[in-house]
Write a protein that holds these residues in place. Structure first.
Motif, PDB file in Angstrom:
ATOM      1  N   GLY B  22       0.802  -1.225   0.000  1.00 60.09           N
ATOM      2  CA  GLY B  22       0.000   0.000   0.000  1.00 60.09           C
ATOM      3  C   GLY B  22       0.827   1.264   0.000  1.00 60.09           C
ATOM      4  O   GLY B  22       0.285   2.363  -0.099  1.00 60.09           O
ATOM      5  N   THR B  23       2.133   1.109   0.117  1.00 60.07           N
ATOM      6  CA  THR B  23       2.987   2.299   0.119  1.00 60.07           C
ATOM      7  C   THR B  23       3.950   2.313  -1.057  1.00 60.07           C
ATOM      8  O   THR B  23       4.685   3.269  -1.245  1.00 60.07           O
ATOM      9  CB  THR B  23       3.848   2.396   1.392  1.00 60.07           C
ATOM     10  OG1 THR B  23       4.824   1.346   1.379  1.00 60.07           O
ATOM     11  CG2 THR B  23       3.002   2.285   2.638  1.00 60.07           C
ATOM     12  N   PHE B  24       3.935   1.242  -1.843  1.00 61.53           N
ATOM     13  CA  PHE B  24       4.930   1.123  -2.897  1.00 61.53           C
ATOM     14  C   PHE B  24       4.286   0.742  -4.223  1.00 61.53           C
ATOM     15  O   PHE B  24       4.966   0.320  -5.156  1.00 61.53           O
ATOM     16  CB  PHE B  24       5.979   0.079  -2.473  1.00 61.53           C
ATOM     17  CG  PHE B  24       7.351   0.336  -3.033  1.00 61.53           C
ATOM     18  CD1 PHE B  24       8.099   1.417  -2.616  1.00 61.53           C
ATOM     19  CD2 PHE B  24       7.892  -0.510  -3.990  1.00 61.53           C
ATOM     20  CE1 PHE B  24       9.368   1.662  -3.138  1.00 61.53           C
ATOM     21  CE2 PHE B  24       9.165  -0.286  -4.518  1.00 61.53           C
ATOM     22  CZ  PHE B  24       9.897   0.809  -4.089  1.00 61.53           C
ATOM     23  N   GLY B  25       2.970   0.913  -4.287  1.00 65.37           N
ATOM     24  CA  GLY B  25       2.250   0.607  -5.518  1.00 65.37           C
ATOM     25  C   GLY B  25       2.569  -0.792  -5.999  1.00 65.37           C
ATOM     26  O   GLY B  25       2.516  -1.754  -5.233  1.00 65.37           O
ATOM     27  N   LYS B  45       0.466  -3.898  -3.511  1.00 69.02           N
ATOM     28  CA  LYS B  45      -0.710  -3.421  -2.781  1.00 69.02           C
ATOM     29  C   LYS B  45      -1.760  -4.499  -2.541  1.00 69.02           C
ATOM     30  O   LYS B  45      -1.789  -5.532  -3.206  1.00 69.02           O
ATOM     31  CB  LYS B  45      -1.303  -2.197  -3.461  1.00 69.02           C
ATOM     32  CG  LYS B  45      -1.884  -2.444  -4.817  1.00 69.02           C
ATOM     33  CD  LYS B  45      -2.497  -1.166  -5.385  1.00 69.02           C
ATOM     34  CE  LYS B  45      -1.497  -0.193  -5.917  1.00 69.02           C
ATOM     35  NZ  LYS B  45      -2.011   0.904  -6.717  1.00 69.02           N
ATOM     36  N   THR B 266       5.373   4.200   5.064  1.00 62.81           N
ATOM     37  CA  THR B 266       5.040   5.613   4.867  1.00 62.81           C
ATOM     38  C   THR B 266       6.235   6.458   4.448  1.00 62.81           C
ATOM     39  O   THR B 266       6.072   7.448   3.715  1.00 62.81           O
ATOM     40  CB  THR B 266       4.416   6.143   6.174  1.00 62.81           C
ATOM     41  OG1 THR B 266       3.310   5.285   6.493  1.00 62.81           O
ATOM     42  CG2 THR B 266       3.897   7.547   6.048  1.00 62.81           C
TER      43      THR B 266
END
Lengths: 257, 301
Positions: B22-25, B45, B266
């Motif tokens: 979810g933070t690195f596509g 993700k 994040t």
């Protein structure tokens, strides 16, 4: 287009009216290619209330002097911190991000760029770009008072400038959509950027006249590169689309706003 | 040359740095900034059985030293992933895990079954801890019985490396970790986001469309570190630590607390090259303190 993370040097920080300031950034290396509509994610260091980067429109690119201009209004801790930058300071940018305004307008199109508040920022770069390619641009810039109308002398270099203010201190009184130029003249393309209610009113005007219209959106954003999916806007054709990669510029017909 | 290799439940990684789901596509979003193949493992993700539009905007709120998100697992579904995204991912020269989410056990199982067929995906991360979906998600991760149930069901169909991502929104995270270990998890990753909330006082409204969301960033790091330390003492399987890691020093702290590897989440939003900087920073740390391998410092606390 390739994206970069670069430390740029502040060449000038010019305070403008009403809490706005103009940052002119430069680099020892040649700045990468950027196009109108794109934005930068600006890193804000040493501000305790700021964690994320701040998305800022590219206001203008002066390739002759190797300058990137950002027009910023102080609205919170991040922008306040940026307003304190001095010549010689370093600023870290991720850029150029996002899509561009429609740039193949055709030379004979009648083009209107409508901006309000800080939303005028990307329109200067767009106007300059289009003029360089032989297009005639008109700018309609709205603000509360004369003090909020910024960079008029810059816009005047690239086309006719019309203004509205809510207190009649400059140009016609009222909102941009009430300006007489929109009654008397037909435009083929309208580009708009500014407060959402203004852009919606512009989009309605365009829709009614069957005019092609693009709006540049500003949503709260984290990554700026399409990874976090935080900045979405709802569209009629594709559902939730990231403003940072699917935008920030959208054909207003797509938007469910 | 120090040895950064780690083994997470039968799978060798070239270094202990993973990127958090979810933070690195899908990884490629970052390839303008870094050579993504340097990352030990990219966790892409959250993927569900069917397409999800996610929650309404606004989905994000900046908070002191962190952020809240309520994305709600927006993704195009596992079939789209297999057909359109996997062909690109399998060419990346490092390990790629898929984060698997769902709202019913059956959804998790069906998704895992489809991913089990992909040669280029050596493992999955089972997300039983998403705080942003109405049903399922975190509900599975907050009781030992349901965490065990979904792990067991997925284990039966999924033959490769199975990482289970745990929720911090529980009284005793070590107990949940033991429950999933008993059902065959190869590793556990923790912590997912902490349930939080933000209010706009001027507008007298919640900031997020969902009212509550998941807190991440340095604000959660002390909580994450404590939970990793507790969990590492409670289970034999590798613990993957995450929560507010911004630099190599943070990563080292998690490894000292007992983590075999770490995930960077994040921080990718602020510096898209941070994962590679952390790998280099860990190596520098080990050299500076004259360790030959990362495993020498694991769990020293």
């Amino acid at each position: 287009m390739k994206k970069f993370m670069l430390d740029l040097t502040v060449k000038e920080n010019i305070p403008l009216e009403n809490r706005y300031f103009l940052l002119k950034l430069t680099s020892n290396d040649r700045l990468p290619e950027m196009l109108p509509g794109q934005f930068a994610e600006v890193r804000v260091d040493d501000a305790p209330t700021v964690f994320l980067r701040r998305p800022v429109s590219i206001h203008y690119v002066d390739y002759v002097n190797n300058e990137l201009w950002l027009l910023i209004q102080i609205v919170g801790g991040g922008t306040r911190k940026l307003s304190g930058l001095r010549a010689g300071n370093t600023l870290n940018l991720l850029f150029p991000l996002g899509n561009t305004f429609k740039l193949d307008t055709g030379k004979n199109s009648r083009i209107m760029l409508i901006g309000g508040g800080a939303g005028i920022a990307p329109l200067l770069f767009l106007g300059a770009y289009l003029k360089e390619r032989g297009c005639q641009c008109n700018f309609l810039l709205g603000a509360r008072t004369k003090k909020d109308l910024l960079q008029l002398h810059e816009f005047e270099k690239y086309g006719e400038v019309y203004t509205t203010t809510e207190d009649a201190s400059h140009g016609e009184k009222g909102y941009v959509t009430q300006h007489s130029i929109l009654n008397g003249t037909h435009f083929d393309i309208i580009y708009t950027c500014g407060p959402t209610p203004m852009m919606k009113a512009v989009a309605q005007y365009a829709e009614a006249g069957d005019i092609y219209c693009e709006a540049s959106l500003e949503n709260t954003m984290a990554c700026g590169i399409g990874a976090c999916l935080c900045c979405v806007t709802d569209t009629k054709d594709e559902g939730h689309v990231c403003v940072c990669t699917g935008g920030p510029v959208f054909n207003t017909k797509r938007l469910k706003w | 040359m120090v040895n950064l290799n780690v083994n997470i439940g039968g799978l060798e990684l070239k270094n202990p740095v993973l990127t958090a789901s979810g933070t690195f596509g899908y990884g490629t979003e970052y390839s303008d900034f870094i050579d993504i193949s340097r990352i030990g493992c990219i966790i892409v993700k959250g993927t569900t059985l069917r397409e999800r539009q996610g929650n309404a905007y606004p989905r994000m709120a900046e908070t002191p030293s962190g952020m809240l998100n309520a994305v709600g697992l927006q993704n195009k579904g596992v079939d789209y992933f297999v057909e359109h995204i996997y062909p690109t991912l399998k060419r990346i020269n490092t390990n790629v895990f898929v984060n698997v989410s769902g709202s019913m056990v059956e959804d998790y199982v069906k998704t895992a079954e489809k991913l089990n067929e992909l040669d280029g995906i050596p493992g999955i991360e089972l997300n039983i801890s998403c705080p942003n979906v109405k049903e399922g998600g975190m509900a599975f991760g907050t009781s030992c019985a349901s965490a065990a149930e979904v792990t067991k069901a997925v284990r039966e169909v999924y033959k490769k490396s199975l990482m289970v991502k745990l929720s911090p929104n529980v009284t005793d995270i070590a107990e949940i970790a033991r429950a999933v270990e008993a059902e065959g998890a190869d590793s556990v990753s923790l912590i997912n986001t902490l349930l939080g909330m933000a209010i706009d006082a001027e507008k007298r409204r919640p900031v997020l469309s969902t009212v509550t969301g998941g807190l991440s960033g340095p604000a959660v790091k002390p909580v994450a570190l404590r939970m990793v330390w507790q969990t590492a003492k409670a289970v034999k399987i590798p613990v993957i630590g995450l929560g507010g890691i911004m630099n190599a020093q943070d990563a080292i702290e998690f490894i000292l607390a007992g983590a075999t590897a770490v995930q960077v989440g994040t921080a990718n939003f602020i510096d898209p090259s941070v994962s590679v900087k952390i790998i280099d920073g860990i190596e520098d740390y080990l050299k500076r303190h004259k360790f030959n391998s990362i495993s020498e410092i694991r769990g020293m606390i």
